[in-house]
Design a protein around this motif. Structure first.
Motif, PDB file in Angstrom:
ATOM      1  N   ASP A 170       3.984   0.053   5.743  1.00 50.52           N
ATOM      2  CA  ASP A 170       3.077  -0.889   6.415  1.00 50.52           C
ATOM      3  C   ASP A 170       2.352  -1.798   5.423  1.00 50.52           C
ATOM      4  OD1 ASP A 170       1.719   1.389   5.619  1.00 50.52           O
ATOM      5  OD2 ASP A 170       0.578   1.621   7.467  1.00 50.52           O
ATOM      6  N   ALA A 171       2.082  -1.303   4.216  1.00 44.11           N
ATOM      7  CA  ALA A 171       1.386  -2.164   3.255  1.00 44.11           C
ATOM      8  C   ALA A 171       2.287  -3.275   2.732  1.00 44.11           C
ATOM      9  CB  ALA A 171       0.844  -1.333   2.096  1.00 44.11           C
ATOM     10  N   ASP A 198       6.895   1.748   9.071  1.00 44.05           N
ATOM     11  CA  ASP A 198       6.363   3.104   8.910  1.00 44.05           C
ATOM     12  C   ASP A 198       4.835   2.953   8.894  1.00 44.05           C
ATOM     13  OD1 ASP A 198       5.625   5.589   8.022  1.00 44.05           O
ATOM     14  OD2 ASP A 198       6.492   5.345   6.015  1.00 44.05           O
ATOM     15  N   ASN A 200       1.878   4.251   8.730  1.00 46.90           N
ATOM     16  CA  ASN A 200       1.041   5.428   8.404  1.00 46.90           C
ATOM     17  C   ASN A 200      -0.384   5.011   8.054  1.00 46.90           C
ATOM     18  OD1 ASN A 200       1.191   4.506   5.731  1.00 46.90           O
ATOM     19  ND2 ASN A 200       2.886   5.882   5.229  1.00 46.90           N
ATOM     20  N   GLN A 202      -1.673   3.807   5.627  1.00 49.19           N
ATOM     21  CA  GLN A 202      -2.112   4.065   4.257  1.00 49.19           C
ATOM     22  C   GLN A 202      -1.259   3.243   3.309  1.00 49.19           C
ATOM     23  OE1 GLN A 202      -2.420   8.751   4.605  1.00 49.19           O
ATOM     24  NE2 GLN A 202      -3.049   8.035   2.595  1.00 49.19           N
ATOM     25  N   SER A 203      -1.903   2.775   2.251  1.00 50.47           N
ATOM     26  CA  SER A 203      -1.147   2.074   1.208  1.00 50.47           C
ATOM     27  C   SER A 203      -1.227   2.937  -0.042  1.00 50.47           C
ATOM     28  CB  SER A 203      -1.715   0.674   1.021  1.00 50.47           C
ATOM     29  OG  SER A 203      -3.097   0.736   0.749  1.00 50.47           O
TER      30      SER A 203
END
Ligand SMILES: Cc1ncc(C[n+]2csc(CCOP(=O)(O)OP(=O)(O)O)c2C)c(N)n1
Ligand SMILES: [Mg+2]
Length: 788
Positions: A170-171, A198, A200, A202-203
């Motif tokens: 996602d990042a 994906d 989540n 979070q990066s």
């Protein structure tokens, strides 16, 4: 826009789903163990942490299980997010495509690469990834290229068109290049493209902003994509249907990403505490909490759709049309591992004790860590049979090796005065006249500078490419224009908006059309030389993938004089000198250019070849009238030749490259009286000369005493203390290394400051690359040489 045709997935056989669940579990184990082995078992010789990303891998295990073992076909092409490399290798191992001996080699020399690599991994990676965002975007350009070769029937008859798929962290969506690509894709109505995010939340450093997501799906929607959001799994779905379920759903929907992640990490008791506090009075919630012990509550609250194989599988199978589709799959970074959800888990590794507990929970006996089926609940033969029949695994490797395209001699229009840029346009125009296979395989592209880089005549002949025919409105309205702009599937020029990053990503995809789609193309991309900087990471990426193309950078240097400093470039020659996989040339004359282009089209096709970069100029110069001999051609390709050879033991040479040829010629003529033996050296490729020099040194070290570099041969006749005046419209370091070849003195002239607007006489004088500056350097060289 046409409505998507959705196909209802066949109801899965329970055993098929169960098998997928077992494989999912196996992948989580193998990926985690691969990384563990690399960090905690393999001895370290240098004290460096090896690394690898257990949490990022765990995040996509379900998605990759569903894709590779159920949904993908051999003709699909996939860019796997960099940090899921271990999952990819585990999949190829289970499919029988990776020697088990390689499993313990993650991140070793010649072992499995840290991030999936087309060129260095042995298990059929479609697209390299590593620099985030690039693998995502290249899948879009690959979709365009696949359609290009399909519409032109260049692909082998049995090559079925596939889907281009990117598994996206996602990042990665923070990288602007993703959106640049999306916009171009929208303009071109890209098809057969899936991006599976994906999500989540979070990066690397932290949990991402809550404000982001409502935006992302809108963005995709605005660009004409179908957005499929996979948020909650079946367990949560059932809980939402119970009394109190709506309140529970609202609570999760509104839960800030950071809190959700923290609770994932803390587990069942923490979920309970928050739910009691926030929802304790909501009807039905108490009963739901009472029915779940802490472990079951943790399982329920983390039951996101991205970890629910059934939901994922159904959603992927449901898309049966070619509309670009973005799946936003909610996941948990580190799902199933002890640091799930922890904000610092990106580089987190299970320690020995955590691994021991994990191993036990996976029921892996000692010594069976790499076993394909240990710890699973289904009979081995059933699993093995399933794996043998996985559609994606039916072909291996999936790359093509199409035949080479014969390259004819190229006509060099060399009369009168002409710039190398004009020469390029004319050479291409000549090619465009012919109806040869060679001409058919050329495809040009440019980010809105086709005409100003002299692709115009070629585009007039071969047309602009587009899926649907569009006539030239200006022509039909009888407005006079030198440039026709007829768009059709027959066209051989792909016009891009102004985004140099997209140029390099498209070149990257075009230059892989042979291995990916079985249709060899000879791509040429043009841009203004300074804007190489704008696309630099994508250029590097294209070369790293061993994509093959010809880059034509023009105009260049301060020689584009009136255009001024913002458009001038001095360091691009250093970039292309240092870039592996790219042979860079800067010819001064059009006969040299024709020889380089011909060689370049061959070089783009041979196994140990690469891509080619040409730095061209808009400055018209008198073309030499000369016989262009094969020996001269070889020297031009090797990087340089004597315009005027030095006398034996000469102590002075003027070595020039590119557009400053007239100044070098002028200065040379002027010094001949004082220094009759002085040589004049044309450098057509500092890059190739340098490569050859390094290669010869290495060969000598390896025992080939007679290995001699072209540059060594060129400089051999000079006196031991000869001076070389090097001059080019670029950073002087591009040529100043020549002094190290045989220990000669260097007087490096070039441009190492930001440029100004002006005309060539003013600018060449100001930056010290005019005839006077060369003569001055000659005089200083002479003083040093004879004055002591
Ligand atoms: C261009 C670029 N910048 C920085 C990095 C370093 N980096 C690697 S992974 C990462 C964050 C990735 O987060 P995400 O894409 O969400 O993947 P996840 O690990 O969460 O699956 C960063 C910043 C990189 N690989 N490439
Ligand atoms: Mg992430």
């Amino acid at each position: 826009m046409a409505q998507p045709r959705l196909r209802i997935a066949e109801t899965p056989q329970p055993d098929r789903l169960e098998i997928l669940r077992q494989l999912e579990r196996k992948l989580l184990w193998l990926a985690s163990w691969m990384i563990h082995e690399a960090n905690h078992i393999r001895p370290s010789r240098d004290g460096l942490k090896v690394g690898g990303h257990q949490a990022s891998s765990a995040s996509v295990v379900t998605l990759m299980t569903a894709l590779y073992f159920d949904v993908l076909k051999p003709e699909d092409r996939i860019a796997v997010k960099p940090h899921a490399g271990p999952v990819f290798h585990a999949i190829q191992y289970l499919l029988g495509h990776l020697d088990p001996k390689l499993l313990p080699t993650l991140r070793t020399y010649h072992g499995l690469q840290s991030y999936p690599s087309r060129t260095k991994d042995v298990d059929d990676v479609d697209f390299s990834t590593g620099s985030v965002g690039l693998g995502v975007a290249v899948s879009l350009f690959a979709a365009l290229v696949q359609e290009y070769v399909q519409l032109k029937k260049l692909a082998p008859a049995d090559a079925r068109p596939g889907r281009m798929v990117a598994l996206v962290g996602d990042a990665e969506l923070d990288e602007g290049n993703v959106f640049e690509a999306m916009f171009e894709g929208w303009k071109k109505d890209v098809r057969n493209l899936w991006w599976i995010i994906d999500y989540n939340r979070q990066s690397l450093d932290a949990v991402i902003s809550d404000r982001l997501f409502g935006r992302i799906d809108q963005l995709f929607d605005a660009m004409g994509w179908r957005v499929v959001t996979l948020k909650y799994g079946k367990l949560l779905g059932r809980a939402f249907a119970r009394p109190g379920g709506a309140a529970l759903r609202r609570w999760i929907d509104e839960c800030p990403n950071s809190l959700y992640s923290a609770l994932v990490f803390k587990g069942g008791a923490a979920w309970r505490e928050h739910l009691v506090r926030d929802l304790g009075n909501a009807p039905g919630i108490r009963a739901l909490l009472d029915e779940h012990d802490d472990e079951a509550l943790g399982r329920l609250m983390t039951n996101l759709a991205g970890h629910d194989i059934e939901t994922v599988r159904d959603a992927l199978h449901a898309v049966a049309d070619d509309k670009p589709t973005c799946f936003i799959a909610y996941t948990i970074k580190g799902f199933g591992l002890p640091f799930a959800g922890h904000k610092d888990n990106h580089a987190g590794l299970m320690n020995q004790a955590q691994m021991a507990a994990f191993k036990q929970s996976m029921r892996i006996p000692d010594g069976k860590e790499w076993d394909r089926f240990a710890g699973l609940d289904l009979p081995e033969d059933m699993l093995a049979q399933f794996l043998r029949e996985v559609p994606f695994g039916k072909r291996f490797p999936r790359q093509y090796a199409p035949a080479k395209i014969a390259v004819p001699e190229l006509e060099a229009p060399t009369r009168g005065r002409m710039s190398t840029q004009e020469g390029f346009g004319r050479i291409l125009n000549e090619i465009g006249r012919g109806d040869t296979e060679f001409a058919r395989r050329i495809v040009t592209t440019s980010p809105d500078v086709s005409v100003s880089t002299n692709l115009g005549p070629w585009v007039n002949r071969r047309g602009v490419y587009g899926r649907t025919e569009t006539s030239d409105t200006f022509a039909s309205e009888q407005v006079v224009s030198a440039q026709r702009w007829v768009v059709s599937p027959k066209g051989q020029h792909i016009e891009l908006g102004i985004a140099e990053h997209n140029l390099f990503l498209l070149l990257s995809a075009l230059g892989l059309s042979g291995p990916l789609f079985g249709a060899r193309l000879l791509p040429i991309g043009t841009l203004y030389d300074p804007f190489i900087r704008r696309g630099l990471d994508a250029l590097h990426y294209a070369c790293y993938q061993d994509s093959r193309f010809m880059l034509v950078a023009t105009p260049s240097g301060i020689t584009l004089a009136p255009e001024g400093g913002a458009h001038q470039s001095c360091e691009t020659t250093l970039i292309t000198l240092a870039q592996p996989g790219l042979a860079a040339f800067e010819p001064a004359f059009v006969d040299e250019l024709a020889a380089i282009m011909r060689w370049g089209f061959e070089y783009m096709q041979v196994d140990d070849g690469g891509s080619v970069a040409l730095r061209l100029s808009t400055r018209p110069v008198d073309q030499p009238q000369r016989a262009f001999t094969p020996a001269m051609r070889d020297a031009v390709i090797a990087g340089g030749y004597w315009i005027m050879p030095p006398e034996a033991n000469s102590d002075l040479v003027i070595a020039y490259s590119g557009a400053v040829a007239p100044e070098a010629f002028g200065a040379h003529a002027a010094i001949l009286e004082d220094a009759p033996g002085a040589g004049l050296l044309a450098i057509t490729s500092a890059d190739r000369l340098h490569d050859g020099w390094i290669a010869a040194r290495r060969a000598r070290i390896a025992g080939d005493a007679r290995a001699t570099a072209h540059v060594e041969t060129l400089l051999a006749p000079l006196a031991r203390d000869a001076a070389l005046i090097t001059v080019m419209d670029a950073h002087p370091a591009t040529l100043s290394w020549l002094g190290s070849v045989a220990g000669h003195r260097i007087y490096p002239l070039g441009v190492d400051q930001f440029g100004q607007s002006g005309d060539i006489p003013d600018l060449y004088r100001a930056y010290g690359i005019d005839t006077d500056a060369i003569l001055d350097a000659c005089a200083r060289a002479a003083l040093h040489s004879f004055g002591r």
